[in-house]
Structure formats: structure tokens, C-alpha cells
Design an enzyme around this catalytic site. Sequence first.
Site, PDB file in Angstrom:
ATOM      1  N   SER A  71     -10.720   7.193  10.624  1.00  0.00           N
ATOM      2  CA  SER A  71     -10.296   7.216   9.033  1.00  0.00           C
ATOM      3  C   SER A  71     -10.894   8.593   8.471  1.00  0.00           C
ATOM      4  CB  SER A  71     -10.922   6.021   8.573  1.00  0.00           C
ATOM      5  OG  SER A  71     -12.508   6.325   8.237  1.00  0.00           O
ATOM      6  N   ARG A  72     -10.449   8.800   7.253  1.00  0.00           N
ATOM      7  CA  ARG A  72     -10.640  10.001   6.746  1.00  0.00           C
ATOM      8  C   ARG A  72     -11.912   9.950   5.742  1.00  0.00           C
ATOM      9  NH1 ARG A  72      -5.736  10.836   2.337  1.00  0.00           N
ATOM     10  NH2 ARG A  72      -6.475   9.053   0.724  1.00  0.00           N
ATOM     11  N   ASP A  73     -12.433   8.682   5.754  1.00  0.00           N
ATOM     12  CA  ASP A  73     -13.801   8.544   4.712  1.00  0.00           C
ATOM     13  C   ASP A  73     -15.172   8.561   5.423  1.00  0.00           C
ATOM     14  OD1 ASP A  73     -15.628   7.737   2.714  1.00  0.00           O
ATOM     15  OD2 ASP A  73     -13.964   6.778   1.737  1.00  0.00           O
ATOM     16  N   GLU A  74     -15.708   9.939   5.430  1.00  0.00           N
ATOM     17  CA  GLU A  74     -16.883   9.857   6.259  1.00  0.00           C
ATOM     18  C   GLU A  74     -18.049   9.089   5.525  1.00  0.00           C
ATOM     19  OE1 GLU A  74     -18.790  13.877   6.010  1.00  0.00           O
ATOM     20  OE2 GLU A  74     -18.481  13.975   3.845  1.00  0.00           O
TER      21      GLU A  74
ATOM     22  N   VAL B 254      -5.687 -11.160   1.177  1.00  0.00           N
ATOM     23  CA  VAL B 254      -7.081 -11.353   1.939  1.00  0.00           C
ATOM     24  C   VAL B 254      -7.995 -11.754   1.040  1.00  0.00           C
ATOM     25  CG1 VAL B 254      -8.648 -10.774   3.671  1.00  0.00           C
ATOM     26  CG2 VAL B 254      -6.230  -9.880   3.631  1.00  0.00           C
TER      27      VAL B 254
ATOM     28  N   LYS C 255       4.135  -7.820  -0.307  1.00  0.00           N
ATOM     29  CA  LYS C 255       4.658  -6.868  -1.359  1.00  0.00           C
ATOM     30  C   LYS C 255       6.006  -6.042  -0.725  1.00  0.00           C
ATOM     31  CE  LYS C 255       0.505  -6.272  -4.103  1.00  0.00           C
ATOM     32  NZ  LYS C 255      -0.388  -6.967  -3.327  1.00  0.00           N
TER      33      LYS C 255
ATOM     34  N   TYR D 103       4.375   0.845  -3.712  1.00  0.00           N
ATOM     35  CA  TYR D 103       3.814   0.557  -2.502  1.00  0.00           C
ATOM     36  C   TYR D 103       4.564  -0.405  -1.771  1.00  0.00           C
ATOM     37  CZ  TYR D 103       0.334  -1.898   0.071  1.00  0.00           C
ATOM     38  OH  TYR D 103      -0.487  -2.847   1.090  1.00  0.00           O
TER      39      TYR D 103
ATOM     40  N   SER E 191       0.962  -5.016   7.544  1.00  0.00           N
ATOM     41  CA  SER E 191       1.779  -4.960   6.319  1.00  0.00           C
ATOM     42  C   SER E 191       1.431  -5.686   5.244  1.00  0.00           C
ATOM     43  CB  SER E 191       3.596  -5.270   6.842  1.00  0.00           C
ATOM     44  OG  SER E 191       4.189  -4.920   5.731  1.00  0.00           O
TER      45      SER E 191
ATOM     46  N   ASP F 240      -6.998  11.954   9.478  1.00  0.00           N
ATOM     47  CA  ASP F 240      -5.935  11.631   8.724  1.00  0.00           C
ATOM     48  C   ASP F 240      -4.650  11.573   9.456  1.00  0.00           C
ATOM     49  OD1 ASP F 240      -4.031  11.273   6.391  1.00  0.00           O
ATOM     50  OD2 ASP F 240      -5.611  12.128   5.199  1.00  0.00           O
TER      51      ASP F 240
END
Length: 218
Positions: free
Chosen positions: A20-23, A151, A110, A118, A107, A44
Site C-alpha cells: 500500500s502507499r500509506d506508510e 461491511v 455500487k 466510483y 468489488s 502504489d
Amino acid sequence: KAFVQNTLNKYKPKKLIIFSRDELKQFEMSKNFSHPRLRFFIGDIRDYGRLIQAFKGVDYVIHAAALKQIDTCEYNPFEAIKTNIIGAQNIINASIERNIKKVIALSTDKASSPINLYGATKLASDKLFIAANYHRGSTGEKFSVVRYGNVFNSRGSVVPVFLNKVKTGEKFEITDPKMTRFNITLDEGVNFVGKGLEIMEGGELFVPKLSSFNITDL
């Protein structure tokens, strides 16, 4: 987090990679998990080269990365397209390049007859993953999609939003009093993905039969 916990408890993976890109989220997650086979990769899905590097030696991929906030996608449309559609194709191409055995993409309800960007991007993503089974050639990679609903009580979902409004005394804002949501618990969602990964032959779009509730009842 729930998927990782479930996988480490039930199975004995040689290596489990969080990509993921969130450190910050990775740092916080690493404090809660001290498993020796867990790895954290910053990257990413928009970056094809990084995916190729990260997928080396990998057998299975669960693709959950997406821009999911409806308003954010509407105001930043091409950013949503770059992550949710082009990023999805990058996952597919890198998986074929690295001979990943099975890829399952998450998925959303939506994506069924979408009325917002989205949902439209996730519908496009779903079609890319299903079609990947035809253009992969004879290399044998399998691609499937899991499509489920809300969820219950997950981050960013309606329950924590409503609970926070109760605490602060704010008014509830709903789109339409006739709106309903399909509901799935976190454990049910994790188990459904695991079952899909187990039984998939490639090309399925798995949809669970879920209970629904009216938003005003909630």
C-alpha cells in the site's frame, strides 16, 4: 487487517505482503502484528514497475486497493480512474508477467447498475479482471471478482458515521429515506474472499446472498 489476522491464524504462509502507499497505516499495523512472515511494501498500484518488483515470487494476490469515497471520486474523476481502472489493469498485467496463480479483486454493490463514478470505475475494473482470463494466453493465471455490500461498522461506512453524529449532536444526512443497504459483517467478508480464492476457476464474479436493511431503520 482482518484478512491478515485470519490468514495468519488459519494458514502458514511463507510470506504475506501488505502492499500500500500509506506508510503511517503500515507503521501502525506493524505494531499490532509481530509475525515473522509478514512484510510491508510501500507502493502504489498506479506504478507498474513497483508492482512487478513486489509480485516476484508471489502465488496469490488479493486486490483491495481503490479510491472509494463517492464525493472524492466525483470531484477528482481522473484520479479515481487512474487508481480504480488503470491500477486494476496494472495488477492484471503484472500478475501475468509474474505468473501469479490466482488473483481475486474486491468489488462493491455500487458496481451493479452504477449511478456514480466510483461504481462506474469498479464496474470497469470488474470487467477487466473477468476479461483477463481470455487475454492471458496459455500461461494459466486465474482472475476472479468478489462483489459484496456494506461491511458493517468498517472504516468509512455508515455505522461509525452515524455513531459519531450521535456523539456530536449533528443531524443525520441521508441520500433518500427509501435507500437500502446490503449488509455483511467483517468476518463474513473475510471468509467469503477466502472461499472465493479457494474455489475459483477464473472468470467468476462471486456475489453473496446478503440481508438488507432500510437506512431509516438503521
